[in-house]
Write a protein that holds these residues in place. Structure first.
Motif, short mmCIF file in Angstrom:
data_model
loop_
_atom_site.label_atom_id
_atom_site.label_comp_id
_atom_site.label_asym_id
_atom_site.label_seq_id
_atom_site.Cartn_x
_atom_site.Cartn_y
_atom_site.Cartn_z
N GLY A 179 16.05 -14.58 16.16
CA GLY A 179 14.95 -14.14 16.16
C GLY A 179 15.76 -12.73 15.57
N THR A 180 15.07 -11.38 15.04
CA THR A 180 15.37 -9.67 15.00
C THR A 180 14.63 -9.32 14.61
OG1 THR A 180 17.41 -9.02 13.29
CG2 THR A 180 15.67 -9.90 12.45
N ARG A 181 14.39 -7.93 14.42
CA ARG A 181 13.82 -7.36 14.30
C ARG A 181 14.12 -6.61 13.07
NH1 ARG A 181 13.31 -1.87 15.62
NH2 ARG A 181 11.84 -1.07 16.51
N SER A 182 13.35 -6.13 12.15
CA SER A 182 12.88 -5.50 10.90
C SER A 182 12.24 -4.52 10.61
CB SER A 182 13.20 -6.91 10.01
OG SER A 182 13.34 -6.47 8.74
N PRO A 183 13.26 -3.47 10.90
CA PRO A 183 11.88 -2.34 10.89
C PRO A 183 11.95 -2.54 8.73
CG PRO A 183 14.09 -1.49 11.37
CD PRO A 183 13.97 -3.25 11.10
N GLU A 184 10.53 -1.70 8.65
CA GLU A 184 10.30 -1.78 7.05
C GLU A 184 8.98 -0.33 7.58
OE1 GLU A 184 11.40 -4.23 5.13
OE2 GLU A 184 12.16 -5.48 7.19
N ARG A 185 8.90 -0.35 5.95
CA ARG A 185 8.29 1.25 5.60
C ARG A 185 7.06 0.20 4.41
NH1 ARG A 185 6.91 5.27 7.55
NH2 ARG A 185 9.03 5.45 9.04
N ILE A 186 6.05 0.13 4.47
CA ILE A 186 4.89 -0.16 3.79
C ILE A 186 5.12 0.33 2.07
CG2 ILE A 186 2.73 -0.40 2.89
CD1 ILE A 186 2.04 -1.47 5.90
N SER A 187 5.34 0.11 1.11
CA SER A 187 5.34 0.86 0.32
C SER A 187 4.11 0.76 -1.43
CB SER A 187 7.05 0.76 -1.18
OG SER A 187 7.21 -1.08 -1.20
N VAL A 188 4.02 -0.82 -1.04
CA VAL A 188 2.74 -0.64 -1.55
C VAL A 188 1.36 -1.10 -0.67
CG1 VAL A 188 2.01 -2.26 -4.35
CG2 VAL A 188 4.42 -1.10 -3.74
N VAL A 189 0.53 -0.78 -1.37
CA VAL A 189 -0.72 -1.67 -0.99
C VAL A 189 -2.05 -2.23 -1.65
CG1 VAL A 189 -2.56 -2.16 1.07
CG2 VAL A 189 -0.54 -1.16 1.73
N GLU A 190 -2.03 -2.28 -2.68
CA GLU A 190 -2.83 -3.05 -3.87
C GLU A 190 -3.59 -3.62 -3.73
OE1 GLU A 190 -0.79 -3.40 -7.35
OE2 GLU A 190 0.50 -1.25 -7.76
N PRO A 191 -5.22 -2.76 -3.26
CA PRO A 191 -6.57 -4.06 -2.86
C PRO A 191 -6.77 -5.37 -3.51
CG PRO A 191 -7.42 -1.86 -2.66
CD PRO A 191 -5.40 -2.07 -3.03
N PRO A 192 -7.37 -6.22 -3.53
CA PRO A 192 -7.81 -7.15 -4.70
C PRO A 192 -8.83 -6.36 -6.05
CG PRO A 192 -8.24 -7.74 -3.11
CD PRO A 192 -7.57 -6.44 -2.23
N ALA A 193 -8.21 -6.31 -6.73
CA ALA A 193 -8.88 -6.13 -7.95
C ALA A 193 -8.96 -7.17 -9.11
CB ALA A 193 -8.46 -4.97 -8.80
N THR A 194 -10.51 -7.25 -9.80
CA THR A 194 -10.14 -8.39 -11.27
C THR A 194 -10.04 -7.17 -11.82
OG1 THR A 194 -11.60 -9.62 -9.40
CG2 THR A 194 -11.95 -9.92 -11.68
N ASP A 195 -9.45 -7.88 -13.18
CA ASP A 195 -8.93 -7.26 -14.66
C ASP A 195 -10.16 -7.76 -15.71
OD1 ASP A 195 -8.50 -10.30 -15.33
OD2 ASP A 195 -6.11 -9.41 -15.61
N ALA A 196 -10.36 -7.88 -16.87
CA ALA A 196 -11.58 -8.02 -17.73
C ALA A 196 -11.21 -9.18 -18.31
CB ALA A 196 -10.88 -6.60 -18.94
N ASP A 197 -10.04 -10.17 -18.21
CA ASP A 197 -10.25 -11.82 -17.82
C ASP A 197 -10.21 -12.26 -16.77
OD1 ASP A 197 -9.15 -11.69 -21.05
OD2 ASP A 197 -7.08 -11.36 -19.88
N GLY A 198 -11.13 -11.75 -15.63
CA GLY A 198 -11.60 -12.45 -14.73
C GLY A 198 -10.31 -13.06 -13.75
N VAL A 199 -9.05 -12.49 -13.75
CA VAL A 199 -8.03 -12.48 -13.06
C VAL A 199 -7.69 -10.75 -11.82
CG1 VAL A 199 -5.36 -12.94 -12.64
CG2 VAL A 199 -6.93 -13.56 -14.64
N ALA A 200 -8.08 -12.32 -10.14
CA ALA A 200 -8.05 -11.13 -9.32
C ALA A 200 -6.43 -10.48 -8.69
CB ALA A 200 -8.66 -11.77 -8.36
#
Length: 154
Positions: free
Chosen positions: A59-80
Protein backbone atom coordinates in the motif's frame (compact mmCIF):
# COMPACT_ATOMS: atom_id res chain seq x y z
CA UNK A 1 1.56 6.75 -22.48
CA UNK A 2 -2.10 5.86 -22.21
CA UNK A 3 -3.68 7.28 -19.04
CA UNK A 4 -4.97 4.77 -16.46
CA UNK A 5 -8.74 4.48 -16.67
CA UNK A 6 -11.74 2.26 -15.96
CA UNK A 7 -15.43 2.26 -16.79
CA UNK A 8 -18.44 0.29 -15.60
CA UNK A 9 -22.22 0.40 -15.96
CA UNK A 10 -24.06 0.39 -12.64
CA UNK A 11 -27.70 -0.65 -12.25
CA UNK A 12 -28.45 2.06 -9.71
CA UNK A 13 -29.63 5.67 -9.90
CA UNK A 14 -26.89 8.25 -10.40
CA UNK A 15 -27.79 9.90 -7.07
CA UNK A 16 -27.16 6.62 -5.24
CA UNK A 17 -23.77 6.11 -6.92
CA UNK A 18 -22.82 9.72 -6.16
CA UNK A 19 -23.74 9.26 -2.49
CA UNK A 20 -21.55 6.13 -2.33
CA UNK A 21 -18.63 8.01 -3.89
CA UNK A 22 -18.90 10.89 -1.43
CA UNK A 23 -19.29 8.65 1.64
CA UNK A 24 -15.52 8.46 2.11
CA UNK A 25 -15.91 7.27 5.71
CA UNK A 26 -17.33 3.97 4.39
CA UNK A 27 -14.61 3.20 1.83
CA UNK A 28 -13.03 0.59 4.12
CA UNK A 29 -16.27 -1.42 3.96
CA UNK A 30 -16.26 -1.91 0.20
CA UNK A 31 -13.30 -0.39 -1.66
CA UNK A 32 -10.38 -2.78 -2.36
CA UNK A 33 -8.24 -0.02 -3.92
CA UNK A 34 -8.82 3.07 -1.76
CA UNK A 35 -9.11 1.22 1.53
CA UNK A 36 -9.32 4.44 3.55
CA UNK A 37 -9.90 8.09 2.72
CA UNK A 38 -9.13 10.87 5.18
CA UNK A 39 -11.44 13.73 4.28
CA UNK A 40 -13.48 16.08 6.42
CA UNK A 41 -15.94 16.96 3.67
CA UNK A 42 -15.69 16.35 -0.08
CA UNK A 43 -15.64 19.94 -1.35
CA UNK A 44 -13.37 21.94 -3.63
CA UNK A 45 -10.12 22.96 -1.95
CA UNK A 46 -10.28 20.34 0.81
CA UNK A 47 -7.40 17.92 1.29
CA UNK A 48 -8.03 14.20 0.99
CA UNK A 49 -5.48 11.52 1.86
CA UNK A 50 -6.06 8.24 0.06
CA UNK A 51 -4.72 5.00 1.50
CA UNK A 52 -4.26 2.85 -1.59
CA UNK A 53 -3.79 -0.91 -1.69
CA UNK A 54 -2.19 -2.38 -4.81
CA UNK A 55 -3.15 -5.80 -6.15
CA UNK A 56 0.00 -7.32 -4.58
CA UNK A 57 -1.20 -6.26 -1.11
CA UNK A 58 1.32 -3.45 -0.69
CA UNK A 59 0.00 0.00 0.00
CA UNK A 60 0.81 3.67 -0.12
CA UNK A 61 -0.54 6.95 1.13
CA UNK A 62 -1.49 9.54 -1.50
CA UNK A 63 -2.10 13.16 -0.47
CA UNK A 64 -4.55 14.88 -2.82
CA UNK A 65 -6.65 18.04 -2.97
CA UNK A 66 -10.23 18.04 -4.22
CA UNK A 67 -10.44 20.18 -7.36
CA UNK A 68 -13.93 19.45 -8.74
CA UNK A 69 -17.23 18.61 -7.07
CA UNK A 70 -20.06 18.89 -9.56
CA UNK A 71 -23.13 17.34 -7.93
CA UNK A 72 -25.76 15.56 -10.02
CA UNK A 73 -27.51 17.79 -12.53
CA UNK A 74 -29.79 16.90 -15.42
CA UNK A 75 -29.52 18.66 -18.77
CA UNK A 76 -32.32 19.54 -21.22
CA UNK A 77 -32.05 16.10 -22.86
CA UNK A 78 -32.65 14.35 -19.52
CA UNK A 79 -29.04 13.20 -19.15
CA UNK A 80 -27.77 13.38 -15.57
CA UNK A 81 -24.09 13.98 -14.85
CA UNK A 82 -21.80 14.44 -11.85
CA UNK A 83 -18.01 14.80 -11.48
CA UNK A 84 -15.51 14.42 -8.65
CA UNK A 85 -11.82 15.17 -9.20
CA UNK A 86 -8.70 15.59 -7.13
CA UNK A 87 -5.09 16.60 -7.74
CA UNK A 88 -2.05 14.68 -6.47
CA UNK A 89 0.00 16.70 -3.95
CA UNK A 90 2.75 14.24 -2.94
CA UNK A 91 6.45 15.13 -2.91
CA UNK A 92 6.95 14.27 -6.63
CA UNK A 93 4.25 16.83 -7.48
CA UNK A 94 5.79 19.43 -5.18
CA UNK A 95 9.11 18.91 -6.99
CA UNK A 96 7.42 19.25 -10.41
CA UNK A 97 8.26 15.65 -11.39
CA UNK A 98 4.75 14.22 -11.65
CA UNK A 99 1.42 15.94 -11.88
CA UNK A 100 -1.76 13.95 -11.73
CA UNK A 101 -5.47 14.65 -11.66
CA UNK A 102 -8.01 11.88 -11.19
CA UNK A 103 -11.46 12.45 -12.63
CA UNK A 104 -14.48 10.32 -11.65
CA UNK A 105 -17.50 11.01 -13.85
CA UNK A 106 -21.04 9.69 -13.67
CA UNK A 107 -23.55 9.79 -16.53
CA UNK A 108 -27.09 8.45 -16.65
CA UNK A 109 -29.37 8.66 -19.67
CA UNK A 110 -33.14 8.55 -19.05
CA UNK A 111 -34.18 5.05 -17.93
CA UNK A 112 -30.60 3.77 -18.34
CA UNK A 113 -27.88 2.55 -16.02
CA UNK A 114 -25.36 4.92 -14.49
CA UNK A 115 -22.01 4.88 -16.25
CA UNK A 116 -18.96 5.42 -14.04
CA UNK A 117 -15.78 6.55 -15.81
CA UNK A 118 -12.49 7.32 -14.12
CA UNK A 119 -9.16 8.45 -15.54
CA UNK A 120 -5.90 9.77 -14.11
CA UNK A 121 -4.24 12.39 -16.26
CA UNK A 122 -0.49 12.23 -15.55
CA UNK A 123 2.12 14.67 -16.82
CA UNK A 124 5.67 15.70 -15.96
CA UNK A 125 9.13 14.26 -16.60
CA UNK A 126 8.62 11.25 -14.27
CA UNK A 127 5.01 10.46 -15.26
CA UNK A 128 5.91 7.13 -16.87
CA UNK A 129 7.24 5.97 -13.49
CA UNK A 130 3.93 6.65 -11.72
CA UNK A 131 2.90 3.02 -12.24
CA UNK A 132 0.11 3.55 -14.77
CA UNK A 133 -0.50 -0.21 -15.12
CA UNK A 134 -1.04 -0.79 -11.43
CA UNK A 135 -3.10 2.41 -11.16
CA UNK A 136 -5.35 1.14 -13.99
CA UNK A 137 -5.71 -2.19 -12.17
CA UNK A 138 -6.70 -0.33 -8.99
CA UNK A 139 -9.22 1.75 -10.92
CA UNK A 140 -10.80 -1.42 -12.35
CA UNK A 141 -11.08 -2.96 -8.87
CA UNK A 142 -12.50 0.31 -7.51
CA UNK A 143 -15.07 0.56 -10.35
CA UNK A 144 -16.29 -3.03 -9.90
CA UNK A 145 -16.57 -2.56 -6.13
CA UNK A 146 -18.44 0.74 -6.59
CA UNK A 147 -20.87 -1.12 -8.85
CA UNK A 148 -21.46 -3.87 -6.26
CA UNK A 149 -21.82 -1.42 -3.39
CA UNK A 150 -24.16 0.99 -5.21
CA UNK A 151 -26.37 -1.79 -6.55
CA UNK A 152 -26.62 -3.42 -3.13
CA UNK A 153 -27.68 -0.14 -1.49
CA UNK A 154 -30.32 0.84 -4.04
Amino acid sequence: MRPPSASVEIDAPLDAVWATMLDTASYAEWNPFVVRAECTEPRVGEPIVLHVRWADGKGTRSPERISVVEPPATDADGVARATLAYVFEGWPARLGLIRGTRFQRLTQRPDGPTTYDTVEEFSGPMAKYAGPGRVADGFRRHAEALKRRSESLS
